[in-house]
Scaffold this motif. Sequence first.
Motif, PDB file in Angstrom:
ATOM      1  N   ILE A   1       5.467   4.537  -4.362  1.00 30.04           N
ATOM      2  CA  ILE A   1       6.521   5.213  -3.615  1.00 30.04           C
ATOM      3  C   ILE A   1       7.802   5.230  -4.446  1.00 30.04           C
ATOM      4  CG2 ILE A   1       7.881   5.236  -1.490  1.00 30.04           C
ATOM      5  CD1 ILE A   1       4.921   5.647  -0.988  1.00 30.04           C
ATOM      6  N   ASN A   2       8.509   6.369  -4.446  1.00 26.41           N
ATOM      7  CA  ASN A   2       9.765   6.415  -5.207  1.00 26.41           C
ATOM      8  C   ASN A   2      10.941   6.964  -4.402  1.00 26.41           C
ATOM      9  OD1 ASN A   2       9.364   9.239  -5.263  1.00 26.41           O
ATOM     10  ND2 ASN A   2       8.226   9.085  -7.188  1.00 26.41           N
ATOM     11  N   ASN A   3      10.770   7.158  -3.078  1.00 20.19           N
ATOM     12  CA  ASN A   3      11.922   7.547  -2.265  1.00 20.19           C
ATOM     13  C   ASN A   3      11.698   7.133  -0.804  1.00 20.19           C
ATOM     14  OD1 ASN A   3      10.890   9.971  -0.621  1.00 20.19           O
ATOM     15  ND2 ASN A   3      10.347  10.540  -2.727  1.00 20.19           N
ATOM     16  N   SER A   4      12.780   6.965  -0.084  1.00 21.39           N
ATOM     17  CA  SER A   4      12.719   6.463   1.291  1.00 21.39           C
ATOM     18  C   SER A   4      12.135   7.486   2.257  1.00 21.39           C
ATOM     19  CB  SER A   4      14.116   6.031   1.752  1.00 21.39           C
ATOM     20  OG  SER A   4      15.027   7.114   1.678  1.00 21.39           O
ATOM     21  N   GLU A   5      12.262   8.783   1.949  1.00 17.60           N
ATOM     22  CA  GLU A   5      11.697   9.814   2.828  1.00 17.60           C
ATOM     23  C   GLU A   5      10.178   9.657   2.927  1.00 17.60           C
ATOM     24  OE1 GLU A   5      13.808  10.391   0.392  1.00 17.60           O
ATOM     25  OE2 GLU A   5      15.611  11.113   1.407  1.00 17.60           O
ATOM     26  N   ASP A   6       9.549   9.312   1.816  1.00 16.82           N
ATOM     27  CA  ASP A   6       8.096   9.120   1.837  1.00 16.82           C
ATOM     28  C   ASP A   6       7.722   7.880   2.644  1.00 16.82           C
ATOM     29  OD1 ASP A   6       7.640  11.376   0.340  1.00 16.82           O
ATOM     30  OD2 ASP A   6       7.509  10.326  -1.577  1.00 16.82           O
ATOM     31  N   LEU A   7       8.530   6.842   2.557  1.00 18.76           N
ATOM     32  CA  LEU A   7       8.269   5.652   3.368  1.00 18.76           C
ATOM     33  C   LEU A   7       8.339   5.999   4.851  1.00 18.76           C
ATOM     34  CD1 LEU A   7      10.238   2.823   1.523  1.00 18.76           C
ATOM     35  CD2 LEU A   7       7.759   3.083   1.676  1.00 18.76           C
ATOM     36  N   SER A   8       9.315   6.772   5.218  1.00 22.11           N
ATOM     37  CA  SER A   8       9.476   7.170   6.614  1.00 22.11           C
ATOM     38  C   SER A   8       8.288   8.000   7.093  1.00 22.11           C
ATOM     39  CB  SER A   8      10.777   7.968   6.775  1.00 22.11           C
ATOM     40  OG  SER A   8      10.951   8.399   8.100  1.00 22.11           O
ATOM     41  N   LEU A   9       7.828   8.906   6.234  1.00 28.58           N
ATOM     42  CA  LEU A   9       6.685   9.751   6.580  1.00 28.58           C
ATOM     43  C   LEU A   9       5.426   8.910   6.783  1.00 28.58           C
ATOM     44  CD1 LEU A   9       5.846  12.782   6.841  1.00 28.58           C
ATOM     45  CD2 LEU A   9       5.190  12.671   4.429  1.00 28.58           C
TER      46      LEU A   9
ATOM     47  N   GLU B   1      15.893   0.299   2.266  1.00 25.77           N
ATOM     48  CA  GLU B   1      15.332   1.217   3.260  1.00 25.77           C
ATOM     49  C   GLU B   1      13.967   0.729   3.739  1.00 25.77           C
ATOM     50  OE1 GLU B   1      16.488   4.208   4.732  1.00 25.77           O
ATOM     51  OE2 GLU B   1      18.352   3.315   4.017  1.00 25.77           O
ATOM     52  N   ALA B   2      13.182   0.175   2.823  1.00 19.37           N
ATOM     53  CA  ALA B   2      11.839  -0.298   3.180  1.00 19.37           C
ATOM     54  C   ALA B   2      11.898  -1.389   4.241  1.00 19.37           C
ATOM     55  CB  ALA B   2      11.116  -0.804   1.932  1.00 19.37           C
ATOM     56  N   ASP B   3      12.962  -2.182   4.231  1.00 19.61           N
ATOM     57  CA  ASP B   3      13.100  -3.258   5.208  1.00 19.61           C
ATOM     58  C   ASP B   3      13.246  -2.734   6.635  1.00 19.61           C
ATOM     59  OD1 ASP B   3      12.886  -5.281   3.358  1.00 19.61           O
ATOM     60  OD2 ASP B   3      15.042  -5.466   3.034  1.00 19.61           O
ATOM     61  N   LYS B   4      13.563  -1.457   6.772  1.00 16.97           N
ATOM     62  CA  LYS B   4      13.757  -0.872   8.100  1.00 16.97           C
ATOM     63  C   LYS B   4      12.429  -0.489   8.768  1.00 16.97           C
ATOM     64  CE  LYS B   4      18.213   1.118   6.728  1.00 16.97           C
ATOM     65  NZ  LYS B   4      18.984   2.385   6.558  1.00 16.97           N
ATOM     66  N   PHE B   5      11.356  -0.464   7.978  1.00 20.90           N
ATOM     67  CA  PHE B   5      10.082   0.021   8.505  1.00 20.90           C
ATOM     68  C   PHE B   5       9.107  -1.137   8.705  1.00 20.90           C
ATOM     69  CE2 PHE B   5      11.739   3.565   5.832  1.00 20.90           C
ATOM     70  CZ  PHE B   5      12.029   4.442   6.864  1.00 20.90           C
ATOM     71  N   SER B   6       8.384  -1.101   9.805  1.00 22.34           N
ATOM     72  CA  SER B   6       7.491  -2.206  10.152  1.00 22.34           C
ATOM     73  C   SER B   6       6.170  -2.200   9.385  1.00 22.34           C
ATOM     74  CB  SER B   6       7.201  -2.171  11.658  1.00 22.34           C
ATOM     75  OG  SER B   6       6.562  -0.945  12.016  1.00 22.34           O
ATOM     76  N   LYS B   7       5.763  -1.036   8.899  1.00 23.56           N
ATOM     77  CA  LYS B   7       4.443  -0.944   8.256  1.00 23.56           C
ATOM     78  C   LYS B   7       4.494  -1.054   6.738  1.00 23.56           C
ATOM     79  CE  LYS B   7       2.734   2.078  11.936  1.00 23.56           C
ATOM     80  NZ  LYS B   7       2.323   3.472  12.276  1.00 23.56           N
ATOM     81  N   THR B   8       5.686  -1.085   6.167  1.00 24.94           N
ATOM     82  CA  THR B   8       5.806  -1.097   4.709  1.00 24.94           C
ATOM     83  C   THR B   8       5.926  -2.519   4.184  1.00 24.94           C
ATOM     84  OG1 THR B   8       8.218  -0.918   4.745  1.00 24.94           O
ATOM     85  CG2 THR B   8       6.964   1.136   4.766  1.00 24.94           C
ATOM     86  N   ASN B   9       5.200  -2.791   3.117  1.00 22.50           N
ATOM     87  CA  ASN B   9       5.246  -4.114   2.495  1.00 22.50           C
ATOM     88  C   ASN B   9       5.401  -3.944   0.986  1.00 22.50           C
ATOM     89  OD1 ASN B   9       4.977  -6.920   2.014  1.00 22.50           O
ATOM     90  ND2 ASN B   9       2.771  -6.660   1.679  1.00 22.50           N
ATOM     91  N   PHE B  10       6.575  -4.228   0.477  1.00 26.63           N
ATOM     92  CA  PHE B  10       6.822  -4.086  -0.959  1.00 26.63           C
ATOM     93  C   PHE B  10       6.081  -5.172  -1.731  1.00 26.63           C
ATOM     94  CE2 PHE B  10       9.565  -5.406  -4.612  1.00 26.63           C
ATOM     95  CZ  PHE B  10       9.219  -4.348  -5.437  1.00 26.63           C
ATOM     96  N   LYS B  11       5.282  -4.755  -2.728  1.00 24.51           N
ATOM     97  CA  LYS B  11       4.513  -5.704  -3.528  1.00 24.51           C
ATOM     98  C   LYS B  11       5.131  -5.965  -4.894  1.00 24.51           C
ATOM     99  CE  LYS B  11       1.080  -7.371  -2.781  1.00 24.51           C
ATOM    100  NZ  LYS B  11       0.762  -8.676  -2.174  1.00 24.51           N
ATOM    101  N   GLY B  12       5.599  -4.899  -5.575  1.00 27.96           N
ATOM    102  CA  GLY B  12       6.151  -5.150  -6.895  1.00 27.96           C
ATOM    103  C   GLY B  12       6.347  -3.895  -7.715  1.00 27.96           C
ATOM    104  N   PHE B  13       6.359  -4.092  -9.033  1.00 29.63           N
ATOM    105  CA  PHE B  13       6.680  -3.023  -9.968  1.00 29.63           C
ATOM    106  C   PHE B  13       5.509  -2.784 -10.928  1.00 29.63           C
ATOM    107  CE2 PHE B  13      10.669  -5.034  -8.743  1.00 29.63           C
ATOM    108  CZ  PHE B  13      11.412  -3.941  -8.337  1.00 29.63           C
ATOM    109  N   TYR B  14       5.329  -1.517 -11.262  1.00 35.01           N
ATOM    110  CA  TYR B  14       4.209  -1.111 -12.117  1.00 35.01           C
ATOM    111  C   TYR B  14       4.726  -0.249 -13.265  1.00 35.01           C
ATOM    112  CZ  TYR B  14       0.087   1.655 -13.523  1.00 35.01           C
ATOM    113  OH  TYR B  14      -0.907   2.279 -14.231  1.00 35.01           O
ATOM    114  N   ILE B  15       4.169  -0.477 -14.457  1.00 38.65           N
ATOM    115  CA  ILE B  15       4.472   0.389 -15.601  1.00 38.65           C
ATOM    116  C   ILE B  15       3.181   0.731 -16.332  1.00 38.65           C
ATOM    117  CG2 ILE B  15       5.571   0.526 -17.877  1.00 38.65           C
ATOM    118  CD1 ILE B  15       7.836  -1.160 -16.888  1.00 38.65           C
TER     119      ILE B  15
END
Length: 337
Positions: free
Chosen positions: A82-90, A128-142
């Motif tokens: 994910i790279n933007n909050s709109e997608d998290l909301s969707l 923004e992710a903290d506002k959503f109940s279903k989102t769980n941030f795991k980390g960073f990828y390269i």
Amino acid sequence: MTEKIRRAGCEFRPHFKTHQSITIGRWFKEEGVSGITVSSPGMAQYFADDGWDDITIAFPFYPSQIKELQRLEKKASLRLFINNSEDLSLLQSHLMKPFDFMIEVDAGYGRSGIPKASTETIRNLLAEADKFSKTNFKGFYIHDGRTYQSGSKEEIIRSVSPSINALKELKNLYPDCITSLGDTPSASVLNNFDSIDELTPGNFVFYDWMQVQAGSCTLNEVALFACLPVAQLHESRNQSILHGGAVHLSKDFMVTNGKNNYGQLIKYSASENIQHIENCFLTSLSQEHGILTGDLSSYDIGDGLAWICPIHSCLAANLFDSYMTTNGNRIPKRVLS
């Protein structure tokens, strides 16, 4: 690779886009692998149908994936880029179950991801992710594709250093996150994965001529070759026409002696060292035709087949619906509908 990554104390989440085969995927299960990486929801569904239930889709999420993800979440736990909050909301609105997400970081390769210098963008996205109940941030990828253009182990190490440093800096800022690195050359060459929690290489399952030249492997460690019929000899111009074009090998190439190399001629043996034939490689491809340039007088074409080591096995393998083993067994793979 499984043993190496385990010894390094990292999680192994191999990328299955290279082989795309349920049969080969099961070999990884036998080695204790439980989480995998794929490049699309369709590929994820293919492996979920065979029992894989922890799947990362290593491609930036976009809204038209929603329906496929809704089917997929019934069988597997999802980890999305994910790279933007709109997608998290969707996703919060349309998915039934919680999902993990990663932030892909661009450390200079210039493909997808949030530029590593955009720390405010990352910080705002996590807020923004903290506002959503279903989102769980795991980390960073390269995934740093620059390592694939390296000509030696030393170049691989230099090429991947900016990515490792970027992940290390992010780990310092977000100690609870995981850091994930996704390219085969660095996974093959590095022994110290300091600050890296997870590795997701895929190409290593076959390797290819590009990896041989980069120093990731030897030719004897390559496990995918194309057997192409020799259809016509042009001795006067030192060329042969093979039935093997872009639809068999893709259009990927590297430069050898100032010429484009679309596939390296090799002498294959199941019992002896595999050898490449000096200065004999595919110099041109059209849809079905391949022009092999080089002297074939010392090459035993036997039953009329030329053994070619692909430049990039991921792209070549994607064009076929199965593999043939050296003992004649057929291994099926995913076919796009």
